[in-house]
Design a protein around this motif. Structure first.
Motif, PDB file in Angstrom:
ATOM      1  N   VAL A 213       0.874  -1.118  -0.214  1.00  0.00           N
ATOM      2  CA  VAL A 213      -0.075  -0.085   0.238  1.00  0.00           C
ATOM      3  C   VAL A 213       0.783   1.226   0.620  1.00  0.00           C
ATOM      4  O   VAL A 213       0.427   1.824  -0.508  1.00  0.00           O
ATOM      5  CB  VAL A 213      -0.760  -0.014   1.514  1.00  0.00           C
ATOM      6  CG1 VAL A 213      -1.892   1.483   1.450  1.00  0.00           C
ATOM      7  CG2 VAL A 213      -1.746  -0.695   1.068  1.00  0.00           C
ATOM      8  N   ALA A 214       1.624   1.530   1.010  1.00  0.00           N
ATOM      9  CA  ALA A 214       2.705   2.397   1.122  1.00  0.00           C
ATOM     10  C   ALA A 214       3.539   3.329  -0.451  1.00  0.00           C
ATOM     11  O   ALA A 214       3.563   4.196  -0.750  1.00  0.00           O
ATOM     12  CB  ALA A 214       3.778   2.388   2.426  1.00  0.00           C
ATOM     13  N   LEU A 215       4.098   1.953  -1.026  1.00  0.00           N
ATOM     14  CA  LEU A 215       4.953   1.458  -2.607  1.00  0.00           C
ATOM     15  C   LEU A 215       3.699   2.391  -3.396  1.00  0.00           C
ATOM     16  O   LEU A 215       4.147   3.151  -3.784  1.00  0.00           O
ATOM     17  CB  LEU A 215       5.442   0.502  -2.685  1.00  0.00           C
ATOM     18  CG  LEU A 215       6.544   0.052  -2.019  1.00  0.00           C
ATOM     19  CD1 LEU A 215       6.758  -1.626  -2.286  1.00  0.00           C
ATOM     20  CD2 LEU A 215       7.583   1.158  -2.093  1.00  0.00           C
ATOM     21  N   ALA A 216       2.392   1.882  -3.251  1.00  0.00           N
ATOM     22  CA  ALA A 216       1.140   1.991  -4.672  1.00  0.00           C
ATOM     23  C   ALA A 216       1.052   3.494  -4.079  1.00  0.00           C
ATOM     24  O   ALA A 216       0.756   4.492  -5.296  1.00  0.00           O
ATOM     25  CB  ALA A 216       0.211   1.216  -4.469  1.00  0.00           C
TER      26      ALA A 216
ATOM     27  N   THR B 157       5.662   4.142 -15.303  1.00  0.00           N
ATOM     28  CA  THR B 157       6.038   3.027 -13.516  1.00  0.00           C
ATOM     29  C   THR B 157       7.090   4.323 -13.135  1.00  0.00           C
ATOM     30  O   THR B 157       7.747   5.250 -13.754  1.00  0.00           O
ATOM     31  CB  THR B 157       6.518   1.946 -14.376  1.00  0.00           C
ATOM     32  OG1 THR B 157       7.857   2.003 -15.036  1.00  0.00           O
ATOM     33  CG2 THR B 157       5.621   1.099 -14.710  1.00  0.00           C
ATOM     34  N   LEU B 158       7.244   3.785 -11.653  1.00  0.00           N
ATOM     35  CA  LEU B 158       8.750   4.657 -10.928  1.00  0.00           C
ATOM     36  C   LEU B 158       9.245   3.810 -10.230  1.00  0.00           C
ATOM     37  O   LEU B 158       8.577   2.898  -9.914  1.00  0.00           O
ATOM     38  CB  LEU B 158       8.049   5.738 -10.564  1.00  0.00           C
ATOM     39  CG  LEU B 158       7.023   6.992 -10.962  1.00  0.00           C
ATOM     40  CD1 LEU B 158       6.640   7.934  -9.675  1.00  0.00           C
ATOM     41  CD2 LEU B 158       8.264   8.019 -11.412  1.00  0.00           C
ATOM     42  N   VAL B 159      10.000   3.996 -10.093  1.00  0.00           N
ATOM     43  CA  VAL B 159      11.978   3.209  -9.811  1.00  0.00           C
ATOM     44  C   VAL B 159      11.715   3.736  -8.059  1.00  0.00           C
ATOM     45  O   VAL B 159      12.277   4.844  -7.764  1.00  0.00           O
ATOM     46  CB  VAL B 159      13.093   2.844 -10.166  1.00  0.00           C
ATOM     47  CG1 VAL B 159      13.754   1.895  -9.217  1.00  0.00           C
ATOM     48  CG2 VAL B 159      12.795   2.304 -11.387  1.00  0.00           C
TER      49      VAL B 159
ATOM     50  N   PRO C  37       3.718   1.321 -10.302  1.00  0.00           N
ATOM     51  CA  PRO C  37       3.049   1.931 -11.418  1.00  0.00           C
ATOM     52  C   PRO C  37       2.653   2.713 -10.940  1.00  0.00           C
ATOM     53  O   PRO C  37       2.148   3.144  -9.497  1.00  0.00           O
ATOM     54  CB  PRO C  37       1.426   0.669 -11.616  1.00  0.00           C
ATOM     55  CG  PRO C  37       1.558  -0.296 -10.137  1.00  0.00           C
ATOM     56  CD  PRO C  37       2.700  -0.339 -10.524  1.00  0.00           C
ATOM     57  N   ALA C  38       2.554   4.277 -11.528  1.00  0.00           N
ATOM     58  CA  ALA C  38       1.980   4.928 -10.895  1.00  0.00           C
ATOM     59  C   ALA C  38       0.925   5.673 -11.427  1.00  0.00           C
ATOM     60  O   ALA C  38       0.182   7.237 -11.433  1.00  0.00           O
ATOM     61  CB  ALA C  38       3.302   6.219 -12.142  1.00  0.00           C
ATOM     62  N   GLY C  39       0.026   5.173 -12.234  1.00  0.00           N
ATOM     63  CA  GLY C  39      -1.095   5.296 -13.009  1.00  0.00           C
ATOM     64  C   GLY C  39      -2.069   4.616 -12.454  1.00  0.00           C
ATOM     65  O   GLY C  39      -1.476   3.268 -11.707  1.00  0.00           O
ATOM     66  N   GLY C  40      -3.271   5.087 -12.909  1.00  0.00           N
ATOM     67  CA  GLY C  40      -4.347   3.785 -12.345  1.00  0.00           C
ATOM     68  C   GLY C  40      -5.602   3.796 -11.003  1.00  0.00           C
ATOM     69  O   GLY C  40      -4.878   4.779 -10.365  1.00  0.00           O
ATOM     70  N   SER C  41      -6.562   2.419 -11.031  1.00  0.00           N
ATOM     71  CA  SER C  41      -6.765   3.364  -9.116  1.00  0.00           C
ATOM     72  C   SER C  41      -5.652   2.688  -8.382  1.00  0.00           C
ATOM     73  O   SER C  41      -5.167   1.605  -8.249  1.00  0.00           O
ATOM     74  CB  SER C  41      -7.841   2.321  -8.872  1.00  0.00           C
ATOM     75  OG  SER C  41      -8.158   1.100  -9.315  1.00  0.00           O
TER      76      SER C  41
END
Length: 444
Positions: free
Chosen positions: A246-249, A268-270, A296-300
């Motif tokens: 969750v934290a990463l997302a 995306t982000l590394v 991933p940096a996009g989407g719900s």
């Protein structure tokens, strides 16, 4: 009986030699106390009594004669608590944050124990917050928790003789020989670490260029978002992930929102994710180990959590490597020739750092005063403009972003995006938790 010889590890030396960025390699935390309960003199007396339980706080690094091996930790015979402890007025939360940032970004003198603390005193004369900062060589994330536990109320520390006598030259030489023989025995482990580190570097690839990677200056600002830990955990499990997922997302999504507002679109982000690691047969001490994860940096938010869970699960199945293993043999040469600094100022393999530490599950006490909140402090240097510290304490999950205000002028937008991401995740399953706390960036 002579005290055991306590040497700096190879990774410790790398932390010291590599500490040439715009901000020092220091970590810490802000312990928010119940207001009106504790006076500065009471807290000072408590810390003085608890110091024997945290011996590293009264130790200094000392070089040894040629042929006697790496530097050692020894008791500081001139230790003075008041040289490490300051008392400063703080009218509100913003002033406390400013005190914390100033302490975190001020290099600690290396001729004395590598820590400093500030008691932030409210208008009523009570200690509103206790800020503690240590150099990374003294303690990494987990070791810093051990220091915190030693300073908190609990079992009485055993007061041994202080200072302990310095080890003799003969003892240092004998210990150095024993260490070299042990090093020969662990050559297969070292070779394994090197192979895994090469795979890690070669396989990570370059990341998309974004404004998250640019040179940073000496200033920092922070924002913190908090949520109920149980609510976040339940939402994570519904998405097939963990609190860490969750934290990463949420971090990746918030950064993606900031980048889109800047006119950039990054799929995306590394994130460089440090973790506690000790290879079989390796010595104890601070170990620098990281996993670079493409998130991933996009989407719900639920979709990002599920996708991130798949990424972290795949990473855990791969052999983990000490990130420093590939650099260790020639690291000092890289530092002295300036190549290491050039690399961290221009690297494009990592967009940000996200540390995640599990803190105490029950509230701590300092001299009988409850610690209401703990805000972790961490920094990134080189061309990483923002770093994140995720911390759980007494049923609360906090995400703190520390950024260079010149390179990240939209830090308040980032805080709002972090908050919105957590709210969207909890709202998706009906979990409301409690009202989130957003600490805005202090004005400068």
């Amino acid at each position: 009986m002579a005290a055991a010889i306590d040497r700096l590890s190879a990774d410790d030396l790398m932390s010291l030699d590599g500490d040439h960025g715009t901000v020092p390699m220091q970590v810490g935390g802000v312990l928010w106390l119940e207001q009106g309960r504790l006076r500065p003199d009471e807290l000072r007396a408590h810390l003085a009594a608890r110091l024997p339980a945290a011996p590293r706080l009264r130790q200094v690094m000392r070089r040894v004669p040629p042929g006697c091996g790496r530097p050692v930790w020894v008791d500081d015979p001139g230790f003075d608590l008041d040289a490490h402890l300051a008392v400063r007025p703080a009218a509100g939360d913003t002033e406390v944050d400013d005190l914390a940032i100033a302490l975190l970004t001020t290099p600690l003198p290396r001729d004395r124990p590598l820590w400093a603390a500030t008691m932030a005193v409210a208008a009523d004369g009570s200690v509103r917050a206790f800020v503690l900062v240590v150099h990374h060589v003294l303690a990494d994330g987990l070791a810093a928790l051990a220091v915190l536990a030693a300073l908190a109320d609990g079992s009485a520390p055993v007061a041994g003789a202080f200072p302990q006598p310095l080890p003799s030259r003969a003892a240092l030489r004998a210990d150095n020989i024993a260490g070299r023989l042990a090093g020969l025995r662990r050559l297969p482990v070292a070779a394994w670490e090197l192979v895994m580190a090469v795979r890690l570097v070669v396989g990570s690839g370059a990341v998309a260029t974004s404004s998250l990677n640019r040179p940073t200056g000496p200033r920092r600002r922070l924002v913190t978002v908090e949520r109920d830990l149980d609510a976040v955990r339940a939402a994570a499990h519904r998405c097939g992930g963990t609190v860490n997922d969750v934290a990463l997302a949420v971090v990746a999504g918030a950064l993606g929102d900031v980048l889109r507002a800047r006119g950039e679109d990054v799929a995306t982000l590394v994130c460089s994710v440090p973790f506690a690691y000790h290879a079989p047969g390796s010595p104890r001490g601070n170990a620098s180990a990281v996993m670079p994860l493409a998130v991933p940096a996009g989407g719900s938010v639920p979709e990002r959590v599920a996708a991130t869970a798949a990424v972290t699960a795949a990473a855990k199945r791969r052999p983990r490597a000490l990130g420093n293993a590939i650099l260790r043999p020639a690291f000092r040469l890289l530092v002295r020739t300036g190549w290491f600094r050039r690399y961290i100022d221009s690297q494009r393999r990592v967009n940000t750092i996200v540390t995640n530490v599990r803190g105490p599950v029950t509230p701590l006490l300092l001299a009988g005063c409850p610690v209401e909140r703990i805000v972790p402090l961490t920094v990134a240097t080189g061309n990483l403009t923002v770093a994140f510290a995720v911390f759980s304490y007494a049923g609360t999950l906090s995400i703190t972003a520390m950024a260079d205000p010149e390179a990240v002028p939209d830090l308040d937008r980032l805080a709002a995006a972090l908050d919105a991401g957590l709210a969207a995740l909890l709202g998706a399953g009906g979990d409301q938790g409690f009202a989130t706390t957003v600490t805005p960036a202090s004005p400068r």
